[in-house]
Each structure stands twice: as structure tokens, then as C-alpha cells.
Design an enzyme around this catalytic site. Structure first.
Site, PDB file in Angstrom:
ATOM      1  N   GLU A  14       0.823  -1.218   0.000  1.00 38.15           N
ATOM      2  CA  GLU A  14       0.000   0.000   0.000  1.00 38.15           C
ATOM      3  C   GLU A  14       0.856   1.266   0.000  1.00 38.15           C
ATOM      4  O   GLU A  14       0.337   2.365  -0.203  1.00 38.15           O
ATOM      5  CB  GLU A  14      -0.912   0.023   1.250  1.00 38.15           C
ATOM      6  CG  GLU A  14      -1.937  -1.094   1.318  1.00 38.15           C
ATOM      7  CD  GLU A  14      -1.404  -2.328   2.038  1.00 38.15           C
ATOM      8  OE1 GLU A  14      -0.188  -2.374   2.323  1.00 38.15           O
ATOM      9  OE2 GLU A  14      -2.198  -3.249   2.300  1.00 38.15           O
ATOM     10  N   GLY A  15       2.157   1.084   0.284  1.00 37.74           N
ATOM     11  CA  GLY A  15       3.030   2.256   0.403  1.00 37.74           C
ATOM     12  C   GLY A  15       3.406   2.509   1.863  1.00 37.74           C
ATOM     13  O   GLY A  15       3.712   3.637   2.253  1.00 37.74           O
ATOM     14  N   LYS A  16       3.402   1.423   2.658  1.00 42.03           N
ATOM     15  CA  LYS A  16       3.720   1.552   4.093  1.00 42.03           C
ATOM     16  C   LYS A  16       5.122   2.105   4.302  1.00 42.03           C
ATOM     17  O   LYS A  16       5.352   2.921   5.191  1.00 42.03           O
ATOM     18  CB  LYS A  16       3.597   0.181   4.791  1.00 42.03           C
ATOM     19  CG  LYS A  16       2.205  -0.413   4.728  1.00 42.03           C
ATOM     20  CD  LYS A  16       2.173  -1.814   5.311  1.00 42.03           C
ATOM     21  CE  LYS A  16       2.947  -2.831   4.502  1.00 42.03           C
ATOM     22  NZ  LYS A  16       2.394  -3.131   3.178  1.00 42.03           N
ATOM     23  N   GLY A  40       8.513  -6.052   1.280  1.00 38.20           N
ATOM     24  CA  GLY A  40       9.402  -5.206   0.485  1.00 38.20           C
ATOM     25  C   GLY A  40       8.882  -3.796   0.602  1.00 38.20           C
ATOM     26  O   GLY A  40       7.808  -3.492   0.095  1.00 38.20           O
ATOM     27  N   HIS A  41       9.593  -2.962   1.336  1.00 39.38           N
ATOM     28  CA  HIS A  41       9.140  -1.590   1.596  1.00 39.38           C
ATOM     29  C   HIS A  41      10.070  -0.608   0.907  1.00 39.38           C
ATOM     30  O   HIS A  41      11.277  -0.628   1.137  1.00 39.38           O
ATOM     31  CB  HIS A  41       9.092  -1.323   3.108  1.00 39.38           C
ATOM     32  CG  HIS A  41       8.097  -2.184   3.824  1.00 39.38           C
ATOM     33  ND1 HIS A  41       7.879  -2.112   5.166  1.00 39.38           N
ATOM     34  CD2 HIS A  41       7.235  -3.127   3.352  1.00 39.38           C
ATOM     35  CE1 HIS A  41       6.928  -2.983   5.498  1.00 39.38           C
ATOM     36  NE2 HIS A  41       6.530  -3.616   4.410  1.00 39.38           N
ATOM     37  N   GLN A 220       2.956  -6.475   5.114  1.00 44.76           N
ATOM     38  CA  GLN A 220       1.790  -7.071   4.433  1.00 44.76           C
ATOM     39  C   GLN A 220       0.551  -6.190   4.649  1.00 44.76           C
ATOM     40  O   GLN A 220       0.686  -5.000   4.844  1.00 44.76           O
ATOM     41  CB  GLN A 220       1.548  -8.518   4.913  1.00 44.76           C
ATOM     42  CG  GLN A 220       2.597  -9.522   4.455  1.00 44.76           C
ATOM     43  CD  GLN A 220       3.850  -9.549   5.295  1.00 44.76           C
ATOM     44  OE1 GLN A 220       3.792  -9.655   6.502  1.00 44.76           O
ATOM     45  NE2 GLN A 220       5.010  -9.468   4.670  1.00 44.76           N
ATOM     46  N   GLY A 298       9.541  -9.432  -7.710  1.00 49.13           N
ATOM     47  CA  GLY A 298       9.496  -8.896  -9.069  1.00 49.13           C
ATOM     48  C   GLY A 298       8.266  -9.320  -9.863  1.00 49.13           C
ATOM     49  O   GLY A 298       8.131  -8.992 -11.038  1.00 49.13           O
TER      50      GLY A 298
HETATM   51  P1  GDP Z   1       4.825  -1.324   0.991  1.00 50.39           P
HETATM   52  O1  GDP Z   1       5.149  -2.772   0.896  1.00 50.39           O
HETATM   53  O2  GDP Z   1       3.469  -1.066   1.552  1.00 50.39           O
HETATM   54  O3  GDP Z   1       5.887  -0.514   1.692  1.00 50.39           O
HETATM   55  O4  GDP Z   1       4.776  -0.790  -0.517  1.00 50.39           O
HETATM   56  P2  GDP Z   1       5.866  -1.097  -1.673  1.00 50.39           P
HETATM   57  O5  GDP Z   1       7.084  -0.294  -1.405  1.00 50.39           O
HETATM   58  O6  GDP Z   1       6.026  -2.561  -1.873  1.00 50.39           O
HETATM   59  O7  GDP Z   1       5.076  -0.586  -2.941  1.00 50.39           O
HETATM   60  C1  GDP Z   1       4.654   0.731  -3.060  1.00 50.39           C
HETATM   61  C2  GDP Z   1       5.287   1.349  -4.312  1.00 50.39           C
HETATM   62  O8  GDP Z   1       4.641   2.548  -4.630  1.00 50.39           O
HETATM   63  C3  GDP Z   1       6.753   1.723  -4.105  1.00 50.39           C
HETATM   64  O9  GDP Z   1       7.417   1.588  -5.336  1.00 50.39           O
HETATM   65  C4  GDP Z   1       6.673   3.191  -3.685  1.00 50.39           C
HETATM   66  O10 GDP Z   1       7.853   3.929  -4.014  1.00 50.39           O
HETATM   67  C5  GDP Z   1       5.515   3.669  -4.516  1.00 50.39           C
HETATM   68  N1  GDP Z   1       4.703   4.738  -3.919  1.00 50.39           N
HETATM   69  C6  GDP Z   1       4.417   4.973  -2.619  1.00 50.39           C
HETATM   70  N2  GDP Z   1       3.539   6.002  -2.507  1.00 50.39           N
HETATM   71  C7  GDP Z   1       3.273   6.416  -3.768  1.00 50.39           C
HETATM   72  C8  GDP Z   1       2.409   7.413  -4.318  1.00 50.39           C
HETATM   73  O11 GDP Z   1       1.694   8.129  -3.620  1.00 50.39           O
HETATM   74  N3  GDP Z   1       2.380   7.517  -5.682  1.00 50.39           N
HETATM   75  C9  GDP Z   1       3.139   6.726  -6.494  1.00 50.39           C
HETATM   76  N4  GDP Z   1       3.049   6.902  -7.811  1.00 50.39           N
HETATM   77  N5  GDP Z   1       3.966   5.784  -6.006  1.00 50.39           N
HETATM   78  C10 GDP Z   1       4.011   5.616  -4.671  1.00 50.39           C
HETATM   79  P1  IMO Z   2       4.635  -5.886   2.028  1.00 47.81           P
HETATM   80  O1  IMO Z   2       5.081  -5.717   3.455  1.00 47.81           O
HETATM   81  C1  IMO Z   2       2.322  -8.148  -0.883  1.00 47.81           C
HETATM   82  C2  IMO Z   2       1.876 -12.452  -0.146  1.00 47.81           C
HETATM   83  C3  IMO Z   2       2.558 -13.407  -1.118  1.00 47.81           C
HETATM   84  C4  IMO Z   2       1.581 -14.557  -1.067  1.00 47.81           C
HETATM   85  C5  IMO Z   2       1.147 -14.580   0.402  1.00 47.81           C
HETATM   86  C6  IMO Z   2       1.886 -15.582   1.256  1.00 47.81           C
HETATM   87  O2  IMO Z   2       5.666  -5.477   1.035  1.00 47.81           O
HETATM   88  O3  IMO Z   2       3.303  -5.275   1.816  1.00 47.81           O
HETATM   89  P2  IMO Z   2       4.343 -15.653   2.241  1.00 47.81           P
HETATM   90  O4  IMO Z   2       5.683 -15.654   1.559  1.00 47.81           O
HETATM   91  O5  IMO Z   2       4.152 -14.513   3.189  1.00 47.81           O
HETATM   92  O6  IMO Z   2       4.009 -16.969   2.866  1.00 47.81           O
HETATM   93  O7  IMO Z   2       3.276 -15.460   1.042  1.00 47.81           O
HETATM   94  O8  IMO Z   2       1.396 -13.275   0.891  1.00 47.81           O
HETATM   95  N1  IMO Z   2       2.765 -11.439   0.473  1.00 47.81           N
HETATM   96  C7  IMO Z   2       2.774 -10.149   0.141  1.00 47.81           C
HETATM   97  N2  IMO Z   2       2.098  -9.481  -0.825  1.00 47.81           N
HETATM   98  N3  IMO Z   2       3.137  -7.480  -0.050  1.00 47.81           N
HETATM   99  C8  IMO Z   2       3.808  -8.130   0.924  1.00 47.81           C
HETATM  100  O9  IMO Z   2       4.533  -7.477   1.872  1.00 47.81           O
HETATM  101  C9  IMO Z   2       3.667  -9.539   1.035  1.00 47.81           C
HETATM  102  N4  IMO Z   2       4.179 -10.480   1.857  1.00 47.81           N
HETATM  103  C10 IMO Z   2       3.601 -11.633   1.514  1.00 47.81           C
HETATM  104  O10 IMO Z   2       2.648 -12.845  -2.401  1.00 47.81           O
HETATM  105  O11 IMO Z   2       0.447 -14.269  -1.831  1.00 47.81           O
HETATM  106 MG    MG Z   3       5.818  -4.155  -0.506  1.00 48.00          MG
END
Ligand code: GDP
Ligand code: IMO
Ligand code: MG
Length: 425
Positions: A14-16, A40-41, A220, A298
Site C-alpha cells: 500500500e506504500g507503508k 518489500g518496503h 503485508q 518482481g
Molecule cells: P509497501 O510494501 O506497503 O511498503 O509498498 P511497496 O514499497 O512494496 O510498494 C509501493 C510502491 O509505490 C513503491 O514503489 C513506492 O515507491 C511507490 N509509492 C508509494 N507512494 C506512492 C504514491 O503516492 N504515488 C506513487 N506513484 N507511487 C508511490
Molecule cells: P509488504 O510488506 C504483498 C503475499 C505473497 C503470497 C502470500 C503468502 O511489502 O506489503 P508468504 O511468503 O508470506 O508466505 O506469502 O502473501 N505477500 C505479500 N504481498 N506485499 C507483501 O509485503 C507480502 N508479503 C507476503 O505474495 O500471496
Molecule cells: Mg511491498
């Protein structure tokens, strides 16, 4: 002072990371409390991009203490490489790891793969990082904790007991591999030596720091929660707000602010139900514009409309008193934007997310449509100074609808990955 919790309200990503980095400016301590390197943050600071799997997102800011809480499952090899990677970028993390956190061992990763193969068509689509098997061992009382990893005698004792059992399970799965106690001990005791000085009683440390600013970083999202998510297509930890207390030792009544991060649309990685999924041009558009590719594996993320049944479920269970909307920029330029406000199941209107896979399969989302919008150059900058009244009318309607339906106030809107692309409300 104050303790703030940030958690995901959907299926993760979600963008945590961005939100935690933003709030970390005012924090002294940032704590990860569940999950492992399945997370993956991403954080974007100027031209630099950081992707964290285990390190709390607060590490990029100087002078913060980063804590890996007891509820996290730690792959020591991955953690060490993350520490080395951030050091090579000129940042010395001040990291403390709970002695109660469980260790992801090589057999957990091997069994993650074996279990997925066994599930066949019904596979979860895990990240393959050994998360589920490690949490299973924790609950079965067969785990190895960080405190054991850094104590050679205990590590060997645990391995001598556990490895023969795991070799038996490999055989039952028809796998050829076998592990040797000596080899695993050799490798993991080295990791233990590297990490020893960072491993501590983080519960005592946090209790001694309750007068500081503490930020709790969820991984997550609520729909991946092992109880409240789309089971069995979930992860293996408690991703809802309550997980923060169990995963850090901070009592629930000490948490002042509970902030749910809501992406302006929905994504999901891996298998499992996704009622508002748009497996069409709209979904492709969202994926392309939002760069929706997994930070950890990826994989392309599945994309769809915002689902307020999901978000309400997450906010309610977690006791959220604030929302951060992210990636609102990705919706710009669409002709129509839809939001699911309820479901129809067997011809009946339903407002709650059901537990049964059979019911979930029958969900027909009931949508509310919004006219699309575009934000002109400089409008976001103006909104930062003058408030969101400076934004286009339909965008404001969209945000107001989210607040009204959820009953939770929007505290912040993010319109880009960078720190400064954020409007506080
Ligand atoms: P997390 O797992 O909740 O921390 O989110 P991820 O980092 O996996 O995925 C969120 C993606 O969206 C990352 O590539 C961030 O850099 C990007 N992101 C976060 N906030 C925004 C936003 O408001 N707009 C856009 N376009 N990208 C954002
Ligand atoms: P962040 O913190 C999105 C998903 C996997 C799979 C399910 C179970 O970046 O938001 P696991 O390896 O945890 O047993 O996989 O959960 N999953 C995520 N999807 N963001 C994540 O973390 C995730 N961590 C696990 O894709 O469907
Ligand atoms: Mg993530």
C-alpha cells in the site's frame, strides 16, 4: 510521548514504507513487529531508492533506533546482507533485534517450496522465503530464536533435535535433499557471531522507552492476516493492528494512533480471491502507471478498483483512527473511477467480508462511479499550503466518499513516491 502504528489495509504494498519514512522524521524508534523478508518496503529520497525487506524503514534517517521485534521471523543471511548494503551506502544502522524473534532456517525455505508443490493448482503463491514454515515451527514449539542463534551451545542442541525431524519430512515429500547438523551449525553460528551484539531483550528496551516517540511498522496487509484475511491465501502472521502489540510487547492501550494505509486502488501479489480485480485494460493501466511489480519477487501485481468492504474490515478490526491514502496520482487521467462500497452474494447485499471461500467466490461488487480527474501543475503544491480544497472537485468527492463510508478520518494523501509528494490534512 506517543506511539503510532502504521499498517496495511489491503493485500500489502500500500506504500507503508513511504508512510513510515515520512512519520519517522518525528520518531526516535521504529519497530518492525511481524512478517519477515516476504515484505518489500520502498523509500524514495531524492534520486535514491531504498528497498527494505527486514530492516525497519526508519534506518535511513540518522539517529533513529531500528528494532526488529519478537513477532518478526528473521532470515539472518538476508538481514546481514541488508545491513552490509545500507552500510555501503554510507548509513550506519542502529539496530536492535529481539532475542525472542524466530530464525528462518534453510529447511524452512526448502519446505516452503515443497508445500507449494504439494498444493499444486491450489498453491498460495508465497514469496518462497520460508515464512509459513518458520511461523509453523514457532507455533509448534520447534523454532530456533535469535537468542538461541547467538548461543552456540543452544543452537547445536536445537539443531540436533530438529534436523533429523526435518530430514524425515523431506523424505515424506519425496525430496532428495538432506541437511547435516554440522553444516547448518557451521553456517548459522557464523551469522550468530555477526549479529550477537544486536540481539537483546527488546521488550525491556521498549518498555524503558515508552516516553519516547515510537513508530510501529506493519508488513503485508490486513487481507493477508492469517485469521482475518482470505485464508488459506494469506501469509502466516497477524498483519492487523493487533499484531503490533503481540509482535513488540508494547501493550495495546499504550498505542495512541493507529493509521491504516489505503492505496487508492487495490493490488494483490500471488494467488487467491480479489473481488474488484480488473483483469483487463483498466488493470493494465493501473499496473503500468503505478509500477506494480513486487518489491521482493518482481512478480506483476494484480490490479483492481478500491474495495471499501476490504478497507472497512481492516480498519474496524485494527481499531484505526486515521487513514493515509497513497498513490492517488495513479488514478489520474482515467475517464471513470470506481469504488466497491458493498457486495452482492446470492442476490443479497453484504457489507462484511465473508470468511468462506465459497461465499467469497460468489461476490459481485456493488460499485459507486466517479468522474475521472486530472490534477494540474502546481495544484498539489497549492494543496500543501491551502489544504485539499485546492484539488479538483471529483478527486475531493472521491476522498470524502472514503471518509464517509469508513467513518475514519484521512490524515494524509500521498501523490508520488517521494517524501515531499505528501499532503497532510
Ligand atoms: P509497501 O510494501 O506497503 O511498503 O509498498 P511497496 O514499497 O512494496 O510498494 C509501493 C510502491 O509505490 C513503491 O514503489 C513506492 O515507491 C511507490 N509509492 C508509494 N507512494 C506512492 C504514491 O503516492 N504515488 C506513487 N506513484 N507511487 C508511490
Ligand atoms: P509488504 O510488506 C504483498 C503475499 C505473497 C503470497 C502470500 C503468502 O511489502 O506489503 P508468504 O511468503 O508470506 O508466505 O506469502 O502473501 N505477500 C505479500 N504481498 N506485499 C507483501 O509485503 C507480502 N508479503 C507476503 O505474495 O500471496
Ligand atoms: Mg511491498
Amino acid at each position: 510521548m506517543s506511539i503510532k502504528l502504521v499498517f496495511g489495509t489491503q493485500w500489502g504494498d500500500e506504500g507503508k514504507g513511504k508512510v513510515v519514512d515520512y512519520y519517522a522524521e518525528k520518531a526516535d524508534i521504529v519497530v518492525r513487529y511481524q512478517g519477515g523478508n516476504n515484505a518489500g518496503h520502498t523509500i524514495k529520497i531524492g534520486d535514491e531508492v531504498f528497498k527494505f525487506h527486514l530492516l525497519p524503514s526508519g534506518v535511513v534517517r540518522k539517529g533513529k533506533t531500528a528494532v526488529i521485534g519478537n513477532g518478526v521471523v528473521v532470515d539472518p543471511k538476508v538481514l546481514i546482507s541488508e545491513i552490509e548494503a545500507i552500510r555501503s551506502r554510507g548509513i550506519e544502522p542502529h539496530l536492535v533485534i529481539s532475542d525472542r524473534a524466530h530464525v528462518i532456517m534453510p529447511y524452512h525455505k526448502m519446505l516452503d517450496g515443497a508445500e507449494e508443490r504439494f498444493r499444486g493448482k491450489k498453491k498460495v503463491g508465497t514469496t518462497g522465503r520460508g515464512i509459513g514454515p518458520c511461523y509453523s515451527d514457532k507455533i509448534a514449539r520447534l523454532g530456533i530464536r535469535m537468542g538461541d542463534l547467538v548461543d552456540e551451545e543452544t543452537l547445536r542442541e536445537r539443531l540436533e533435535f530438529i534436523i533429523p525431524l526435518k530430514n524425515g519430512i523431506f523424505e515424506a515429500y519425496g525430496m532428495e535433499e538432506r541437511l547435516s547438523v554440522d553444516e547448518v551449525f557451521e553456517e548459522y553460528s557464523q551469522y550468530g557471531k555477526y549479529l550477537k551484539d544486536m540481539v537483546r531483550d527488546t521488550v525491556a528496551m521498549l518498555h524503558g522507552s515508552m516516553d519516547r516517540e515510537i513508530l510501529l511498522e506493519g508488513a503485508q496487509g490486513a487481507m493477508l492476516d492469517v485469521d482475518f484475511g482470505t485464508y488459506p491465501y494469506t501469509t502466516s502472521s497477524h498483519t492487523i493492528g493487533g499484531g503490533a502489540s503481540a509482535g513488540s510487547g508494547i501493550p495495546p492501550n499504550a498505542i495512541d494512533e493507529i493509521i491504516g494505509v489505503v492505496k487508492a486502488y487495490t493490488t494483490r501479489v500471488g494467488m487467491g480471491p480479489f473481488p474488484t480485480e480488473q483483469d483487463n485494460k483498466i488493470g493494465e493501466h493501473l499496473g503500468r502507471k503505478g509500477h506494480e511489480f513486487g518489491t521482493t519477487t518482481g512478480r506483476s501485481r494484480r490490479c483492481g478498483w478500491l474495495d471499501l468492504v476490504v478497507v472497512k474490515h481492516a480498519l474496524r478490526i485494527s481499531g484505526a483512527n486515521g487513514i493515509v491514502i497513497t498513490k492517488i496520482d495513479v488514478l489520474e487521467g482515467l475517464e471513470k473511477v470506481k469504488v466497491a462500497r458493498a457486495y452482492e452474494i446470492d442476490g443479497k447485499r453484504v457489507d462484511r467480508f465473508p470468511a468462506s471461500m465459497k461465499d467469497i467466490a460468489k461476490i459481485k461488487p456493488i460499485y459507486r462511479d466517479f468522474e475521472g480527474w486530472t490534477v494540474e501543475n502546481g495544484e498539489w503544491e497549492r494543496a500543501k499550503k491551502e489544504g485539499i480544497s485546492a484539488l479538483p472537485k471529483t478527486l475531493k468527492e472521491y476522498l470524502a466518499f472514503i471518509e464517509k463510508e469508513t467513518g475514519v478520518k484521512i490524515r494524509m494523501v500521498s501523490y508520488g513516491p517521494a517524501r515531499e509528494e505528501t499532503v497532510e490534512i
